[in-house]
Design a protein around this motif. Structure first.
Motif, PDB file in Angstrom:
ATOM      1  N   MET A   1       0.838  -0.990  -0.090  1.00  0.00           N
ATOM      2  CA  MET A   1      -0.176  -0.162  -0.028  1.00  0.00           C
ATOM      3  C   MET A   1       0.828   1.175  -0.073  1.00  0.00           C
ATOM      4  SD  MET A   1      -3.167  -0.525   2.471  1.00  0.00           S
ATOM      5  CE  MET A   1      -3.398  -2.102   3.235  1.00  0.00           C
ATOM      6  N   PHE A 176       4.862   1.241   7.951  1.00  0.00           N
ATOM      7  CA  PHE A 176       4.969   0.093   7.150  1.00  0.00           C
ATOM      8  C   PHE A 176       3.553  -0.376   6.966  1.00  0.00           C
ATOM      9  CE2 PHE A 176       5.498  -4.733   6.961  1.00  0.00           C
ATOM     10  CZ  PHE A 176       6.206  -4.559   5.762  1.00  0.00           C
ATOM     11  N   LEU A 177       3.497  -0.977   5.666  1.00  0.00           N
ATOM     12  CA  LEU A 177       2.114  -1.514   5.335  1.00  0.00           C
ATOM     13  C   LEU A 177       0.723  -0.459   5.516  1.00  0.00           C
ATOM     14  CD1 LEU A 177       2.233  -5.309   6.288  1.00  0.00           C
ATOM     15  CD2 LEU A 177       2.387  -4.179   4.040  1.00  0.00           C
ATOM     16  N   VAL A 180      -1.116  -0.872   8.837  1.00  0.00           N
ATOM     17  CA  VAL A 180      -2.214  -2.000   8.845  1.00  0.00           C
ATOM     18  C   VAL A 180      -1.981  -2.699  10.175  1.00  0.00           C
ATOM     19  CG1 VAL A 180      -2.617  -4.398   7.859  1.00  0.00           C
ATOM     20  CG2 VAL A 180      -2.887  -2.483   6.519  1.00  0.00           C
ATOM     21  N   ILE A 181      -0.768  -2.958  10.463  1.00  0.00           N
ATOM     22  CA  ILE A 181      -0.490  -3.721  11.737  1.00  0.00           C
ATOM     23  C   ILE A 181      -0.975  -3.180  12.914  1.00  0.00           C
ATOM     24  CG2 ILE A 181       1.400  -4.959  13.309  1.00  0.00           C
ATOM     25  CD1 ILE A 181       3.180  -4.959  10.478  1.00  0.00           C
ATOM     26  N   GLU A 182      -0.775  -1.895  12.959  1.00  0.00           N
ATOM     27  CA  GLU A 182      -1.222  -1.157  14.246  1.00  0.00           C
ATOM     28  C   GLU A 182      -2.761  -1.192  14.331  1.00  0.00           C
ATOM     29  OE1 GLU A 182       1.086   1.874  12.579  1.00  0.00           O
ATOM     30  OE2 GLU A 182       1.822   2.564  14.678  1.00  0.00           O
ATOM     31  N   ILE A 184      -4.594  -3.531  13.069  1.00  0.00           N
ATOM     32  CA  ILE A 184      -5.296  -4.724  13.497  1.00  0.00           C
ATOM     33  C   ILE A 184      -5.305  -4.930  14.895  1.00  0.00           C
ATOM     34  CG2 ILE A 184      -4.816  -7.072  13.289  1.00  0.00           C
ATOM     35  CD1 ILE A 184      -4.188  -6.504  10.365  1.00  0.00           C
ATOM     36  N   ASN A 185      -4.004  -4.456  15.511  1.00  0.00           N
ATOM     37  CA  ASN A 185      -3.872  -4.512  17.055  1.00  0.00           C
ATOM     38  C   ASN A 185      -4.875  -3.801  17.931  1.00  0.00           C
ATOM     39  OD1 ASN A 185      -1.686  -6.252  16.555  1.00  0.00           O
ATOM     40  ND2 ASN A 185      -0.195  -4.273  16.891  1.00  0.00           N
ATOM     41  N   ASN A 188      -8.328  -5.181  17.674  1.00  0.00           N
ATOM     42  CA  ASN A 188      -8.464  -6.530  18.317  1.00  0.00           C
ATOM     43  C   ASN A 188      -8.732  -6.271  20.221  1.00  0.00           C
ATOM     44  OD1 ASN A 188      -8.673  -8.588  16.465  1.00  0.00           O
ATOM     45  ND2 ASN A 188      -6.496  -8.629  16.404  1.00  0.00           N
ATOM     46  N   ASP A 204      -4.102   0.991  -2.837  1.00  0.00           N
ATOM     47  CA  ASP A 204      -4.724   0.166  -3.911  1.00  0.00           C
ATOM     48  C   ASP A 204      -6.294   0.381  -3.999  1.00  0.00           C
ATOM     49  OD1 ASP A 204      -2.375  -1.032  -4.509  1.00  0.00           O
ATOM     50  OD2 ASP A 204      -2.869  -2.495  -2.729  1.00  0.00           O
ATOM     51  N   TYR A 219      -9.548   0.535  -1.019  1.00  0.00           N
ATOM     52  CA  TYR A 219     -10.456  -0.806  -0.516  1.00  0.00           C
ATOM     53  C   TYR A 219      -9.707  -1.396   0.803  1.00  0.00           C
ATOM     54  CZ  TYR A 219      -7.138  -3.620  -3.026  1.00  0.00           C
ATOM     55  OH  TYR A 219      -6.002  -4.568  -3.576  1.00  0.00           O
ATOM     56  N   SER A 223     -10.477  -4.877   3.399  1.00  0.00           N
ATOM     57  CA  SER A 223      -9.716  -6.179   3.477  1.00  0.00           C
ATOM     58  C   SER A 223      -9.430  -6.321   5.028  1.00  0.00           C
ATOM     59  CB  SER A 223      -8.688  -6.084   2.541  1.00  0.00           C
ATOM     60  OG  SER A 223      -7.763  -5.171   2.960  1.00  0.00           O
ATOM     61  N   ILE A 224      -9.140  -5.025   5.664  1.00  0.00           N
ATOM     62  CA  ILE A 224      -8.937  -5.273   7.150  1.00  0.00           C
ATOM     63  C   ILE A 224      -9.703  -5.837   7.837  1.00  0.00           C
ATOM     64  CG2 ILE A 224      -8.373  -4.029   9.139  1.00  0.00           C
ATOM     65  CD1 ILE A 224      -6.678  -1.956   7.159  1.00  0.00           C
ATOM     66  N   ALA A 227     -10.618  -9.345   7.380  1.00  0.00           N
ATOM     67  CA  ALA A 227      -9.624 -10.388   7.806  1.00  0.00           C
ATOM     68  C   ALA A 227      -9.806 -10.242   9.431  1.00  0.00           C
ATOM     69  CB  ALA A 227      -8.272  -9.838   7.716  1.00  0.00           C
ATOM     70  N   VAL A 228     -10.324  -9.367  10.034  1.00  0.00           N
ATOM     71  CA  VAL A 228     -10.313  -9.179  11.456  1.00  0.00           C
ATOM     72  C   VAL A 228     -11.827  -9.508  11.956  1.00  0.00           C
ATOM     73  CG1 VAL A 228     -10.079  -7.561  13.454  1.00  0.00           C
ATOM     74  CG2 VAL A 228      -8.527  -7.373  11.571  1.00  0.00           C
TER      75      VAL A 228
ATOM     76  N   SER B  49      -1.382  -5.928  -0.885  1.00  0.00           N
ATOM     77  CA  SER B  49      -1.896  -5.140   0.300  1.00  0.00           C
ATOM     78  C   SER B  49      -2.865  -6.156   0.837  1.00  0.00           C
ATOM     79  CB  SER B  49      -2.393  -3.763   0.185  1.00  0.00           C
ATOM     80  OG  SER B  49      -3.532  -3.702  -0.816  1.00  0.00           O
ATOM     81  N   LEU B  50      -3.917  -6.907   0.193  1.00  0.00           N
ATOM     82  CA  LEU B  50      -4.796  -7.650   0.634  1.00  0.00           C
ATOM     83  C   LEU B  50      -4.201  -8.912   1.171  1.00  0.00           C
ATOM     84  CD1 LEU B  50      -7.766  -7.134  -0.101  1.00  0.00           C
ATOM     85  CD2 LEU B  50      -7.634  -8.950  -1.799  1.00  0.00           C
ATOM     86  N   VAL B  53      -2.555  -7.716   4.742  1.00  0.00           N
ATOM     87  CA  VAL B  53      -3.577  -7.728   5.892  1.00  0.00           C
ATOM     88  C   VAL B  53      -4.056  -9.054   6.523  1.00  0.00           C
ATOM     89  CG1 VAL B  53      -6.004  -7.240   6.525  1.00  0.00           C
ATOM     90  CG2 VAL B  53      -4.614  -5.671   5.128  1.00  0.00           C
ATOM     91  N   GLU B  54      -4.147 -10.036   5.497  1.00  0.00           N
ATOM     92  CA  GLU B  54      -4.423 -11.438   5.946  1.00  0.00           C
ATOM     93  C   GLU B  54      -3.277 -12.197   6.577  1.00  0.00           C
ATOM     94  OE1 GLU B  54      -7.029 -13.590   3.517  1.00  0.00           O
ATOM     95  OE2 GLU B  54      -7.610 -12.145   2.554  1.00  0.00           O
ATOM     96  N   VAL B  56      -0.911 -10.621   8.424  1.00  0.00           N
ATOM     97  CA  VAL B  56      -0.851 -10.133   9.926  1.00  0.00           C
ATOM     98  C   VAL B  56      -2.046 -10.856  10.865  1.00  0.00           C
ATOM     99  CG1 VAL B  56      -1.307  -8.106  11.153  1.00  0.00           C
ATOM    100  CG2 VAL B  56      -0.181  -7.735   9.061  1.00  0.00           C
ATOM    101  N   VAL B  57      -3.209 -11.199  10.246  1.00  0.00           N
ATOM    102  CA  VAL B  57      -4.062 -11.702  11.205  1.00  0.00           C
ATOM    103  C   VAL B  57      -3.519 -13.334  11.303  1.00  0.00           C
ATOM    104  CG1 VAL B  57      -6.471 -12.555  10.876  1.00  0.00           C
ATOM    105  CG2 VAL B  57      -5.832 -10.174  10.350  1.00  0.00           C
ATOM    106  N   GLN B  60      -1.140 -13.600  13.981  1.00  0.00           N
ATOM    107  CA  GLN B  60      -1.615 -13.359  15.215  1.00  0.00           C
ATOM    108  C   GLN B  60      -2.442 -14.589  15.622  1.00  0.00           C
ATOM    109  OE1 GLN B  60      -3.892  -9.790  15.223  1.00  0.00           O
ATOM    110  NE2 GLN B  60      -2.311  -8.527  15.457  1.00  0.00           N
ATOM    111  N   GLU B  66       2.231 -10.411  17.751  1.00  0.00           N
ATOM    112  CA  GLU B  66       1.973  -9.200  17.293  1.00  0.00           C
ATOM    113  C   GLU B  66       3.367  -8.168  16.923  1.00  0.00           C
ATOM    114  OE1 GLU B  66      -0.194  -7.271  20.164  1.00  0.00           O
ATOM    115  OE2 GLU B  66      -2.012  -8.514  20.012  1.00  0.00           O
ATOM    116  N   MET B  70       7.086  -0.950  14.901  1.00  0.00           N
ATOM    117  CA  MET B  70       6.785  -0.693  13.671  1.00  0.00           C
ATOM    118  C   MET B  70       7.839  -0.545  12.806  1.00  0.00           C
ATOM    119  SD  MET B  70       3.748  -1.202  13.253  1.00  0.00           S
ATOM    120  CE  MET B  70       3.085  -2.022  14.704  1.00  0.00           C
ATOM    121  N   LYS B  74       9.231  -3.610   8.198  1.00  0.00           N
ATOM    122  CA  LYS B  74       9.757  -3.919   7.112  1.00  0.00           C
ATOM    123  C   LYS B  74      10.653  -4.868   7.041  1.00  0.00           C
ATOM    124  CE  LYS B  74      10.244  -1.138   3.021  1.00  0.00           C
ATOM    125  NZ  LYS B  74      10.315   0.378   2.523  1.00  0.00           N
TER     126      LYS B  74
END
Lengths: 300, 95
Positions: A1, A176-177, A180-182, A184-185, A188, A204, A219, A223-224, A227-228, B49-50, B53-54, B56-57, B60, B66, B70, B74
């Protein structure tokens, strides 16, 4: 992204913000609004990048208008954005509050009460975030805003929203990304994450129908959420009079894939749903969507 | 018999490759086709990117993992090998 570059020059400087703040404190909202008319006229004449960026939307929204009428529409858009900034400072500085009419509060409260997870608030460059925050704070959850770090020092100092002591925090889209990682965290952990869904800016995108033509919308949010497995609440607000706003959080999308092989098709359906909701918004409040991007420009 | 660290790492790499192919529905790619040092995103394996995301999930869910720092993101998501090393050092439970 990957992140794209913002094509629009940043407006406003330290002196300008000081001037508006002083007027607001001394004379109140209406007089401060009055100052916007000459200032916005100046930008209408000199800030070609912003006029051109606004024109893409105005042309699609007001197809029958001639060029003069369209320029007037851009002017109106600039003035409303100015009012938005003044209102934000009005709230932040504690000079007063706005009446807020909210649709869908009970629904969003119920979503949070019945799940350990948080929710994604999918919003757009509409209305007024500071006003919306006063509503969201009532939910008692931390709200994270996904955004690029503000590079205009004057804007940052005047309207900075990152409140370490409070419940509003920033996730940088330049991480990074794209954070996205933060995201999702914190979902949750039961928090709310607010993400703008109306500017592609190098993310994207999916091509969907919008104001009569194909337009590109990012979009990542869907997707997040898929997934979550959290809901996406569309958050839109608008100024309905000098001292009144409405906030709408009644539209909820539950992104879940029905098939692994149809992810992109399903995501397109959700993006289209958001675009349709935003289109309805622009029908009611055409001069309160501050997109300043050409969403209809073909992407590589 | 207890596995050595090198054996554990090899097992995580294998599991990761299988997980990516299975859960991301990668077409025309078998787990054994993915190289340990192949770049995951962009020009390497071509994940988007799709997929990010998956992943990362999935990390976890499957490893209780986790990524809190950050700055290291990378580096960690660079390849199967870097991801496997991170999992080996940080995992909480393996399903």
């Amino acid at each position: 992204m990957p992140l794209g570059k913002n094509p629009v020059k940043k407006r406003g400087n330290k002196l300008g913000f000081w001037f508006f703040k002083a007027f607001l404190k001394t004379f109140g909202l209406s007089v401060a609004y009055g100052l916007l008319y000459p200032v916005c006229l100046y930008y209408l004449i000199h800030d070609h990048a912003s006029v051109s960026a606004s024109m893409a939307y105005i042309k699609k929204r007001f197809k029958a208008n001639n060029i003069f009428q369209r320029i007037c529409c851009v002017y109106k858009l600039f003035i409303n954005q100015g009012k938005n900034l003044i209102d934000r400072y009005y709230v932040i500085s504690g000079q007063g509050e706005f009446d807020i009419e909210i649709y869908g509060y009970d629904r969003i409260k119920s979503l949070l009460d019945n799940s350990q997870k948080g929710i994604i608030l999918l919003t757009a460059h509409v209305g007024n975030w500071q006003v919306t925050m006063t509503v969201l704070k009532r939910l008692g959850r931390t709200v994270y805003l996904l955004m690029a770090p503000e590079d205009n020092i004057a804007v940052k100092n005047t309207l900075d929203v990152d409140d370490e002591k409070g419940r509003v925090k920033i996730i940088s889209s330049e991480n990074f990304l794209s954070g996205v990682i933060e995201i999702i965290n914190v979902i949750n952990q039961g928090s709310l994450v607010s993400i703008m869904g109306d500017r592609g800016d190098g993310y994207d995108c999916k091509e969907v129908n919008f104001l009569g033509e194909k337009a590109n919308f990012p979009y990542g949010v869907f997707s997040i959420a898929a997934a979550v497995q959290c809901p996406v609440v569309i958050l839109l607000s608008a100024k309905t009079s000098t001292k009144k706003y409405f906030v709408d959080v009644s539209h909820v999308i539950y992104p879940r894939y029905s098939s692994k092989n149809k992810k992109h098709e399903e995501i397109t359906v959700w993006v289209q749903e958001f675009a349709r909701t935003l289109e309805d918004y622009t029908a009611k409040y055409p001069f309160q969507w501050f997109v300043f991007r050409d969403l209809w420009k073909r992407q590589n | 018999m207890q596995k050595t660290e090198a054996q554990q790492l090899a097992q995580i790499r294998k599991d990761l490759k299988e997980m990516l192919v299975r859960d991301l529905s990668l077409e025309d790619i078998k787990p054994e086709d993915i190289k340990d040092n192949e770049i995951l995103f962009g020009n390497g394996l071509g994940l988007d990117s799709l997929d990010a995301v998956e992943i990362v999930v999935l990390l976890q869910r499957n490893y209780g993992l986790e990524v809190k720092d950050m700055e290291k993101g990378k580096e960690i998501f660079y390849s199967i090998d870097t991801l496997a090393r991170y999992i080996q050092e940080n995992r909480k439970n393996v399903s």
